[in-house]
Design a protein around this motif. Structure first.
Motif, PDB file in Angstrom:
ATOM      1  N   UNK A   9       0.855  -1.170   0.000  1.00  0.00           N
ATOM      2  CA  UNK A   9       0.000   0.000   0.000  1.00  0.00           C
ATOM      3  C   UNK A   9       0.894   1.225   0.000  1.00  0.00           C
ATOM      4  N   UNK A  10       0.719   2.121  -0.939  1.00  0.00           N
ATOM      5  CA  UNK A  10       1.543   3.324  -0.972  1.00  0.00           C
ATOM      6  C   UNK A  10       1.166   4.230   0.177  1.00  0.00           C
ATOM      7  N   UNK A  11       2.047   5.162   0.558  1.00  0.00           N
ATOM      8  CA  UNK A  11       1.760   6.012   1.685  1.00  0.00           C
ATOM      9  C   UNK A  11       0.557   6.900   1.485  1.00  0.00           C
ATOM     10  N   UNK A  12       0.266   7.338   0.285  1.00  0.00           N
ATOM     11  CA  UNK A  12      -0.885   8.206   0.110  1.00  0.00           C
ATOM     12  C   UNK A  12      -2.169   7.418  -0.014  1.00  0.00           C
ATOM     13  N   UNK A  13      -2.181   6.400  -0.850  1.00  0.00           N
ATOM     14  CA  UNK A  13      -3.434   5.719  -1.148  1.00  0.00           C
ATOM     15  C   UNK A  13      -3.964   4.931   0.019  1.00  0.00           C
ATOM     16  N   UNK A  14      -3.129   4.595   1.011  1.00  0.00           N
ATOM     17  CA  UNK A  14      -3.589   3.779   2.120  1.00  0.00           C
ATOM     18  C   UNK A  14      -4.040   4.595   3.310  1.00  0.00           C
ATOM     19  N   UNK A  15      -4.322   5.855   3.119  1.00  0.00           N
ATOM     20  CA  UNK A  15      -4.601   6.736   4.249  1.00  0.00           C
ATOM     21  C   UNK A  15      -5.871   6.381   4.989  1.00  0.00           C
ATOM     22  N   UNK A  16      -6.732   5.527   4.415  1.00  0.00           N
ATOM     23  CA  UNK A  16      -7.962   5.193   5.109  1.00  0.00           C
ATOM     24  C   UNK A  16      -8.144   3.692   5.293  1.00  0.00           C
ATOM     25  N   UNK A  66      -4.063  15.600   6.826  1.00  0.00           N
ATOM     26  CA  UNK A  66      -5.286  14.805   6.971  1.00  0.00           C
ATOM     27  C   UNK A  66      -6.142  14.772   5.705  1.00  0.00           C
ATOM     28  N   UNK A  67      -5.615  15.207   4.599  1.00  0.00           N
ATOM     29  CA  UNK A  67      -6.424  15.365   3.390  1.00  0.00           C
ATOM     30  C   UNK A  67      -6.986  14.049   2.871  1.00  0.00           C
ATOM     31  N   UNK A  68      -6.319  12.949   3.133  1.00  0.00           N
ATOM     32  CA  UNK A  68      -6.759  11.662   2.592  1.00  0.00           C
ATOM     33  C   UNK A  68      -7.586  10.852   3.578  1.00  0.00           C
ATOM     34  N   UNK A  74     -10.187  19.573   7.883  1.00  0.00           N
ATOM     35  CA  UNK A  74      -9.405  20.709   8.362  1.00  0.00           C
ATOM     36  C   UNK A  74      -9.945  21.977   7.720  1.00  0.00           C
ATOM     37  N   UNK A  75     -10.388  22.924   8.543  1.00  0.00           N
ATOM     38  CA  UNK A  75     -10.915  24.183   8.047  1.00  0.00           C
ATOM     39  C   UNK A  75     -10.008  25.337   8.422  1.00  0.00           C
ATOM     40  N   UNK A  76     -10.168  26.448   7.706  1.00  0.00           N
ATOM     41  CA  UNK A  76      -9.404  27.632   8.044  1.00  0.00           C
ATOM     42  C   UNK A  76      -8.631  28.215   6.891  1.00  0.00           C
ATOM     43  N   UNK A 563      -2.932   9.527  -6.936  1.00  0.00           N
ATOM     44  CA  UNK A 563      -4.063  10.456  -7.081  1.00  0.00           C
ATOM     45  C   UNK A 563      -4.989  10.300  -5.889  1.00  0.00           C
ATOM     46  N   UNK A 564      -5.497  11.419  -5.392  1.00  0.00           N
ATOM     47  CA  UNK A 564      -6.517  11.404  -4.342  1.00  0.00           C
ATOM     48  C   UNK A 564      -7.631  12.364  -4.724  1.00  0.00           C
ATOM     49  N   UNK A 565      -8.857  11.898  -4.586  1.00  0.00           N
ATOM     50  CA  UNK A 565     -10.026  12.753  -4.792  1.00  0.00           C
ATOM     51  C   UNK A 565     -10.822  12.864  -3.507  1.00  0.00           C
ATOM     52  N   UNK A 566     -11.183  14.079  -3.141  1.00  0.00           N
ATOM     53  CA  UNK A 566     -11.987  14.326  -1.931  1.00  0.00           C
ATOM     54  C   UNK A 566     -13.289  14.983  -2.373  1.00  0.00           C
TER      55      UNK A 566
END
Length: 643
Positions: A9-16, A66-68, A74-76, A563-566
């Motif tokens: 699992x790559x570090x970005x894609x496995x964030x959840x 925390x984007x993924x 996260x707001x602000x 790639x990450x989509x939110x």
């Protein structure tokens, strides 16, 4: 879990990624450490982010970290104003620590209070909802635990000394960030790490091409850690971290331009010092872990045209002493934690001060009743006291002096239907007594004399299923926080009950070099029957259903793409008289390339908000509250060289 398997699992894609078993775990692969979102025996999921993920996305602030994660928002809009929300609850409702040092108090409800440097972090964990006794005191909405880097982990096998230089250029802000680190083994038993960083960013442009005034910043960071392995059984770790920031910002940083939101020159710093001692002999009864810490957080505003120069400061001194006894079927963690917070506000020739104390004892146990059944239970007892000085204009002869105490029990059952399928049912409570108030309100806001502690009650049910090269996890939660403390004009008082119901679904699958993950989160926090809104500062806010998807692809051992989509659904359940919050979809991509085999040189390109979306994060202030738009497309080019 995936330990020893070929599941990558790559570090970005496995964030959840969700847990397949009742204990948190990190799986190691040939290429990366896995980012794991796990459920523990309390059925509270954990978001786990490691330094590999932060490197891949070239993290610059809390939003990047925390984007993924679908469960965390996260707001602000700008780093200085950012607040973290877990299931819609603000970080002020959670127990937040850095290397065990509790980050107490609140600077100002119009800006964030978590002042962190992503470059220094080795890992970040988030436990959502009231959970285990070891989550710490006052964890009404859960816990955020951050851990800094360790020199022993940075040295390759056989190396004595090393260093690393990283530089990242940002096109949106015409800015750059540079970090230089050195680390080494001074002796066979003593290792050191030192790091210096500087971040220089101009005002960002939003998705409409407009400059967001007074969002630029110049900040620096310094960090040092010494690890001494005194004997085979004893380790002593001393660390010191400083982050400082100087910039001209709006008086209310998370709002836009209006008559009372004029720009001010502001200076902020955080100093944190920790001392950690571990005694781990070959004993099933004794595994001692002690932490003592000091944190100093200060905000100074210079030459305010209405009030002059004024300073707010919170100093925290505390510790945590715990032992783990690992018996044949029973594991017990028990200990005590304590802290003292001193908050001071000075301006117009006056000084106001609050002092708050917390003392707690706790025990948490996990019992393997059978091969298929794990029973968990624990409890905390915490006592709080708060001594408030007189406020400007008070008619009382002395300030408010209050105290309260309470128990926080928890229990959970984990049952393995098969080795690949388990269910977890858990219930937990968390108590938080009176504590120091917001720094920028110390001069006129005080606690009512009958203020009492807040109590969270959290029930969760989770199903985890793993299969060849993948998993699915689903969770339902029902939380209630009684006697929530809120501000009514000049008084902190118990104002009502917060109910929060929702569910989360996460899944991942790998096909050869391609990995896909998906996470969906719904949380519906309501305060006294009304949805939380932008005015519920220091409590939380409502956020639409959130879907996060990720793909990663290893073209070869030296080249990776991600790639990450939110995607956040339109928020229609809002209080009467307020506008609905529009939904949005935002895309991020990255590529990492090691151009020379065998050399520690990595080139990274990442693009945040690829399609230049003009939007407001729903955890930021809405247009009703004059919240600024988020940043437009930001191309980051980075060089990471180790030697």
């Amino acid at each position: 879990m995936f330990q020893g398997s070929s599941f990558k699992i790559s570090p970005l894609s496995a964030a959840v990624i969700a847990a397949l078993f009742s204990q948190s775990a990190i799986a190691n692969t040939d290429d990366h450490e896995t980012i794991v979102v796990t459920g523990n025996t309390q059925a509270a999921p954990e978001v786990f982010v490691d330094s590999d993920q932060l490197d891949a996305i070239q993290a610059n602030d809390l939003n990047d970290i925390f984007r993924s994660s679908a469960e965390v928002s996260v707001g602000g809009s700008t780093d200085y104003a950012q607040k973290v929300y877990v299931r819609g609850l603000e970080d002020t409702m959670l127990n937040v620590t850095i290397d065990g040092a509790v980050q107490s108090g609140s600077l100002f409800h119009h800006q964030g209070s978590l002042f962190v440097e992503p470059e220094l972090l080795e890992q970040i964990e988030v436990s959502a909802g009231a959970g285990r006794a070891t989550d710490g005191a006052g964890a009404l909405g859960g816990a955020i635990r951050m851990k800094t880097k360790d020199p022993r982990a940075l040295l390759a096998e056989g190396e004595k000394f090393g260093g690393r230089v990283k530089t990242v250029f940002n096109d949106n802000t015409d800015g750059f960030k540079t970090t230089a680190s050195g680390y080494g083994a001074i002796t066979d038993s003593v290792s050191v790490l030192a790091s210096l960083g500087y971040n220089d960013q101009d005002d960002y442009k939003d998705g409409n091409g407009n400059k967001a005034e007074h969002t630029g910043f110049r900040n620096g960071s310094g960090f040092a850690k010494i690890v001494g392995e005194l004997t085979d059984d004893q380790t002593l770790i001393v660390s010191y971290e400083r982050k400082e920031d100087k910039a001209t910002r709006y008086a209310r940083p998370h709002m836009g331009d209006f008559s009372r939101n004029y720009p001010l020159e502001q200076e902020t710093y955080r100093d944190t010092a920790t001392l950690n001692y571990v005694l781990a002999p070959n004993s099933k009864w004794l595994n001692l872990d002690t932490t003592f810490y000091y944190t100093d957080l200060e905000l100074e505003r210079l030459n305010d045209p209405r009030w002059g120069t004024y300073v707010g400061n919170t100093e925290t001194v505390g510790g945590d002493i715990r032992n783990t006894s690992a018996l044949e079927k029973l594991t017990l963690i028990y200990g005590t934690d304590f802290r003292q917070d001193t908050s001071t506000f000075s301006g117009s020739g006056q000084t106001f001060e609050d002092e708050g104390d917390q003392f707690g004892v706790y025990v948490q146990g996990d019992y393997n009743a059978t091969e298929s059944l794990v029973l968990s239970a624990g409890a905390r007892y915490d006592r709080y006291s708060l001594d408030e000085g007189l406020r400007d204009g008070d008619t009382r002869s002395e300030g408010t002096d209050i105290s309260d105490n309470g128990f926080s029990p928890n229990a959970a059952v984990t049952y393995y239907i098969t080795k690949d399928l388990n269910v977890v049912l858990g219930y937990a409570e968390a108590f938080r007594g009176p504590q120091v108030g917001e720094l920028w309100l110390l001069d006129y806001v005080y606690s009512s004399e009958d203020r009492k502690g807040e109590t969270a009650k959290n029930t969760e049910f989770t199903v985890n299923w793993s299969f060849d090269n993948g998993y699915v996890s689903a969770q339902v939660f029902d939380s209630e926080i009684e006697d929530v403390v809120d501000r009514d004009s000049t008084v902190y008082e118990n104002s009502g009950t917060l109910d929060n119901k929702g569910f989360n679904i996460t899944a991942a699958y790998q096909l050869d070099s391609l990995t896909a993950t998906i996470g969906f989160s719904r949380a519906q926090p309501e305060f006294n029957g009304e949805p939380l809104n932008d005015g519920s500062m220091n409590i939380g806010t409502s956020i639409g259903d959130t879907l996060v998807t990720s793909l990663s692809y290893y073209a070869n051992e030296n080249l990776e793409f991600g790639w990450t989509g939110r995607f956040v659904d339109r928020l229609t359940d809002v209080p009467e008289g307020t506008e609905e919050k529009p939904g949005y979809g935002v895309h991020d991509i990255y590529a990492q390339w090691m151009p020379i085999s065998g050399e520690d040189l990595t080139l990274t390109a990442s693009v945040k908000n690829v399609f230049d979306k003009a939007y407001r994060d729903q955890s930021s202030l809405s247009e009703d509250y004059n919240g600024p738009l988020e940043a437009s497309r930001n191309i980051r080019l980075g060089l990471n060289w180790g030697f």
